[in-house]
Scaffold this motif. Structure first.
Motif, PDB file in Angstrom:
ATOM      1  N   PRO A 194      -7.441   1.218   2.162  1.00  0.00           N
ATOM      2  CA  PRO A 194      -6.681   1.102   0.919  1.00  0.00           C
ATOM      3  C   PRO A 194      -6.342  -0.357   0.616  1.00  0.00           C
ATOM      4  O   PRO A 194      -6.213  -1.172   1.532  1.00  0.00           O
ATOM      5  N   THR A 195      -6.229  -0.679  -0.655  1.00  0.00           N
ATOM      6  CA  THR A 195      -5.914  -2.051  -1.045  1.00  0.00           C
ATOM      7  C   THR A 195      -4.473  -2.117  -1.526  1.00  0.00           C
ATOM      8  O   THR A 195      -3.953  -1.183  -2.117  1.00  0.00           O
ATOM      9  N   ALA A 196      -3.878  -3.278  -1.275  1.00  0.00           N
ATOM     10  CA  ALA A 196      -2.504  -3.503  -1.717  1.00  0.00           C
ATOM     11  C   ALA A 196      -2.482  -3.749  -3.215  1.00  0.00           C
ATOM     12  O   ALA A 196      -3.413  -4.341  -3.782  1.00  0.00           O
ATOM     13  N   ARG A 197      -1.420  -3.282  -3.845  1.00  0.00           N
ATOM     14  CA  ARG A 197      -1.273  -3.504  -5.280  1.00  0.00           C
ATOM     15  C   ARG A 197       0.204  -3.464  -5.628  1.00  0.00           C
ATOM     16  O   ARG A 197       1.024  -2.953  -4.873  1.00  0.00           O
ATOM     17  N   ILE A 203       0.873  -1.176   0.000  1.00  0.00           N
ATOM     18  CA  ILE A 203       0.000   0.000   0.000  1.00  0.00           C
ATOM     19  C   ILE A 203       0.907   1.222   0.000  1.00  0.00           C
ATOM     20  O   ILE A 203       1.747   1.374   0.890  1.00  0.00           O
ATOM     21  N   PRO A 204       0.757   2.101  -0.981  1.00  0.00           N
ATOM     22  CA  PRO A 204       1.586   3.311  -0.998  1.00  0.00           C
ATOM     23  C   PRO A 204       1.361   4.141   0.276  1.00  0.00           C
ATOM     24  O   PRO A 204       0.243   4.223   0.787  1.00  0.00           O
ATOM     25  N   TRP A 205       2.422   4.747   0.769  1.00  0.00           N
ATOM     26  CA  TRP A 205       2.344   5.525   1.998  1.00  0.00           C
ATOM     27  C   TRP A 205       1.296   6.630   1.892  1.00  0.00           C
ATOM     28  O   TRP A 205       0.554   6.894   2.842  1.00  0.00           O
ATOM     29  N   GLU A 206       1.204   7.266   0.756  1.00  0.00           N
ATOM     30  CA  GLU A 206       0.231   8.354   0.605  1.00  0.00           C
ATOM     31  C   GLU A 206      -1.186   7.852   0.854  1.00  0.00           C
ATOM     32  O   GLU A 206      -1.997   8.531   1.499  1.00  0.00           O
ATOM     33  N   ASP A 207      -1.514   6.660   0.333  1.00  0.00           N
ATOM     34  CA  ASP A 207      -2.850   6.089   0.531  1.00  0.00           C
ATOM     35  C   ASP A 207      -3.076   5.718   1.995  1.00  0.00           C
ATOM     36  O   ASP A 207      -4.137   5.990   2.561  1.00  0.00           O
ATOM     37  N   ALA A 208      -2.075   5.091   2.599  1.00  0.00           N
ATOM     38  CA  ALA A 208      -2.193   4.691   3.999  1.00  0.00           C
ATOM     39  C   ALA A 208      -2.326   5.922   4.893  1.00  0.00           C
ATOM     40  O   ALA A 208      -3.130   5.948   5.830  1.00  0.00           O
ATOM     41  N   ARG A 209      -1.546   6.944   4.603  1.00  0.00           N
ATOM     42  CA  ARG A 209      -1.576   8.164   5.401  1.00  0.00           C
ATOM     43  C   ARG A 209      -2.938   8.849   5.314  1.00  0.00           C
ATOM     44  O   ARG A 209      -3.499   9.286   6.327  1.00  0.00           O
ATOM     45  N   ALA A 210      -3.496   8.928   4.113  1.00  0.00           N
ATOM     46  CA  ALA A 210      -4.814   9.539   3.943  1.00  0.00           C
ATOM     47  C   ALA A 210      -5.871   8.752   4.713  1.00  0.00           C
ATOM     48  O   ALA A 210      -6.736   9.338   5.383  1.00  0.00           O
ATOM     49  N   TRP A 211      -5.797   7.437   4.652  1.00  0.00           N
ATOM     50  CA  TRP A 211      -6.747   6.581   5.360  1.00  0.00           C
ATOM     51  C   TRP A 211      -6.633   6.800   6.861  1.00  0.00           C
ATOM     52  O   TRP A 211      -7.647   6.963   7.558  1.00  0.00           O
ATOM     53  N   LEU A 212      -5.407   6.842   7.370  1.00  0.00           N
ATOM     54  CA  LEU A 212      -5.196   7.060   8.803  1.00  0.00           C
ATOM     55  C   LEU A 212      -5.718   8.427   9.243  1.00  0.00           C
ATOM     56  O   LEU A 212      -6.331   8.559  10.306  1.00  0.00           O
ATOM     57  N   ARG A 213      -5.461   9.438   8.440  1.00  0.00           N
ATOM     58  CA  ARG A 213      -5.936  10.788   8.799  1.00  0.00           C
ATOM     59  C   ARG A 213      -7.458  10.835   8.877  1.00  0.00           C
ATOM     60  O   ARG A 213      -8.022  11.467   9.770  1.00  0.00           O
ATOM     61  N   HIS A 214      -8.135  10.198   7.924  1.00  0.00           N
ATOM     62  CA  HIS A 214      -9.595  10.156   7.958  1.00  0.00           C
ATOM     63  C   HIS A 214     -10.081   9.430   9.211  1.00  0.00           C
ATOM     64  O   HIS A 214     -11.023   9.874   9.870  1.00  0.00           O
ATOM     65  N   ARG A 215      -9.451   8.311   9.524  1.00  0.00           N
ATOM     66  CA  ARG A 215      -9.841   7.535  10.705  1.00  0.00           C
ATOM     67  C   ARG A 215      -9.648   8.346  11.978  1.00  0.00           C
ATOM     68  O   ARG A 215     -10.508   8.348  12.856  1.00  0.00           O
ATOM     69  N   LEU A 216      -8.508   9.045  12.078  1.00  0.00           N
ATOM     70  CA  LEU A 216      -8.242   9.861  13.263  1.00  0.00           C
ATOM     71  C   LEU A 216      -9.238  10.998  13.406  1.00  0.00           C
ATOM     72  O   LEU A 216      -9.578  11.401  14.511  1.00  0.00           O
TER      73      LEU A 216
END
Length: 94
Positions: free
Chosen positions: A87-90, A66-79
């Motif tokens: 995000p899905t792995a690719r 999972i690209p860091w940008e995608d993971a970071r955006a997901w974490l920020r939304h969750r927080l």
């Protein structure tokens, strides 16, 4: 229950006695709890490393991450308490 003998420096014995008294327990119980806590931490660390090794092996097998940008955006939304699609792995472009 078996017996184990440990030799403690006098300064450490005094520190343990003072800490045990403040915690409302005996020096013996304080030492037992400290050893159990240290054992728990070692087991948790071993589990963490085993999981990391497993995930790294999976990455090596699939090449997916999972690209860091995608993971970071997901974490920020969750927080922020916002709904977020996980995000899905690719496979990444090289």
């Amino acid at each position: 229950m078996s017996t184990t003998t440990i030799r403690l420096p006098e300064a450490l014995k005094a520190r343990i006695a003072k800490a045990a008294e403040a915690a409302g327990t005996t020096s013996h119980n304080f030492i037992l709890e400290a050893i159990a806590e240290k054992a728990d931490l070692a087991e948790q660390r071993a589990e963490f490393h085993a999981l990391a090794d497993q995930r790294y092996a999976q990455f090596l097998d699939t090449g997916e991450s999972i690209p860091w940008e995608d993971a970071r955006a997901w974490l920020r939304h969750r927080l922020a308490g916002k709904p977020a699609k996980r995000p899905t792995a690719r496979k990444q472009a090289r």
